[in-house]
Design a protein around this motif. Structure first.
Motif, mmCIF file in Angstrom:
data_model
loop_
_atom_site.group_PDB
_atom_site.id
_atom_site.type_symbol
_atom_site.label_atom_id
_atom_site.label_comp_id
_atom_site.label_asym_id
_atom_site.label_seq_id
_atom_site.Cartn_x
_atom_site.Cartn_y
_atom_site.Cartn_z
ATOM 1 N N ILE A 92 -80.969 32.083 20.606
ATOM 2 C CA ILE A 92 -80.861 31.083 19.541
ATOM 3 C C ILE A 92 -82.070 31.250 18.631
ATOM 4 N N PRO A 137 -84.005 29.453 15.820
ATOM 5 C CA PRO A 137 -84.098 28.127 15.187
ATOM 6 C C PRO A 137 -84.342 28.219 13.683
ATOM 7 N N LYS A 157 -78.323 23.877 12.894
ATOM 8 C CA LYS A 157 -79.153 23.623 14.083
ATOM 9 C C LYS A 157 -79.716 24.899 14.685
ATOM 10 N N GLY A 158 -79.697 25.978 13.934
ATOM 11 C CA GLY A 158 -80.122 27.271 14.456
ATOM 12 C C GLY A 158 -78.921 28.204 14.496
ATOM 13 N N ASP A 216 -73.239 29.064 14.378
ATOM 14 C CA ASP A 216 -74.181 27.970 14.189
ATOM 15 C C ASP A 216 -74.366 27.275 15.523
ATOM 16 N N ALA A 217 -75.581 26.843 15.817
ATOM 17 C CA ALA A 217 -75.876 26.173 17.082
ATOM 18 C C ALA A 217 -75.585 24.678 17.038
ATOM 19 N N ALA A 218 -74.956 24.206 15.971
ATOM 20 C CA ALA A 218 -74.555 22.798 15.881
ATOM 21 C C ALA A 218 -73.228 22.602 16.612
ATOM 22 N N ALA A 240 -79.388 20.840 19.271
ATOM 23 C CA ALA A 240 -78.764 22.162 19.161
ATOM 24 C C ALA A 240 -78.086 22.518 20.478
#
Length: 137
Positions: A56, A58, A63-64, A78-80, A91
């Motif tokens: 990941i 950031p 969210k990263g 996307d880390a969302a 995240a």
């Protein structure tokens, strides 16, 4: 013959035939501009040289950005959490070959981006040149 051609065009339009695998239209995740390059020779990203590993990064996207080595290709998401309001969850985390939402604990495949909810992970385009992975939209 014209009718068959029109039918093919109509079916293609309904099924979103395009160069992208799925639609990124998600009401929960805004469309942030992403232009990220990571070098797999750097220690923080060296695990990306091996299949089924992810990291990941950031401070990109909502969210990263999750980058994942899927074998013959790299995926970037996307880390969302794709099915939650953007400010309601931290995240996502990586658990093996899955991204896990911190709010509802739903798992999403890092090979396909799919989970058990309505929206898949928001996917970005990936280009690899040598040891550098470029993620963009």
């Amino acid at each position: 013959m014209k009718k068959i051609w029109l039918l093919i065009v109509f079916v293609c339009a309904l099924s979103a035939c395009s160069d992208s695998q799925r639609s990124n239209k998600n009401p929960y995740i805004p469309n942030y501009s992403v232009n990220l390059s990571v070098d797999m020779n750097l220690p923080a990203y060296s695990n990306l040289k091996f299949v089924s590993n992810g990291v990941i990064v950031p401070n990109f996207g909502a969210k990263g950005i999750i980058i994942f080595n899927a074998g013959n290709s790299y995926n970037a998401f996307d880390a969302a959490c794709p099915n939650q309001e953007i400010n309601s969850c931290a995240a996502m985390t990586i658990d093996g070959i899955y991204a896990v939402c911190s709010c509802d604990k739903v798992q999403y495949s890092l090979f396909t981006g799919l989970g058990s909810k309505e929206y898949p992970l928001k996917q970005y385009k990936v280009e690899v040149v040598g040891s550098v992975i470029h993620v963009y939209n």
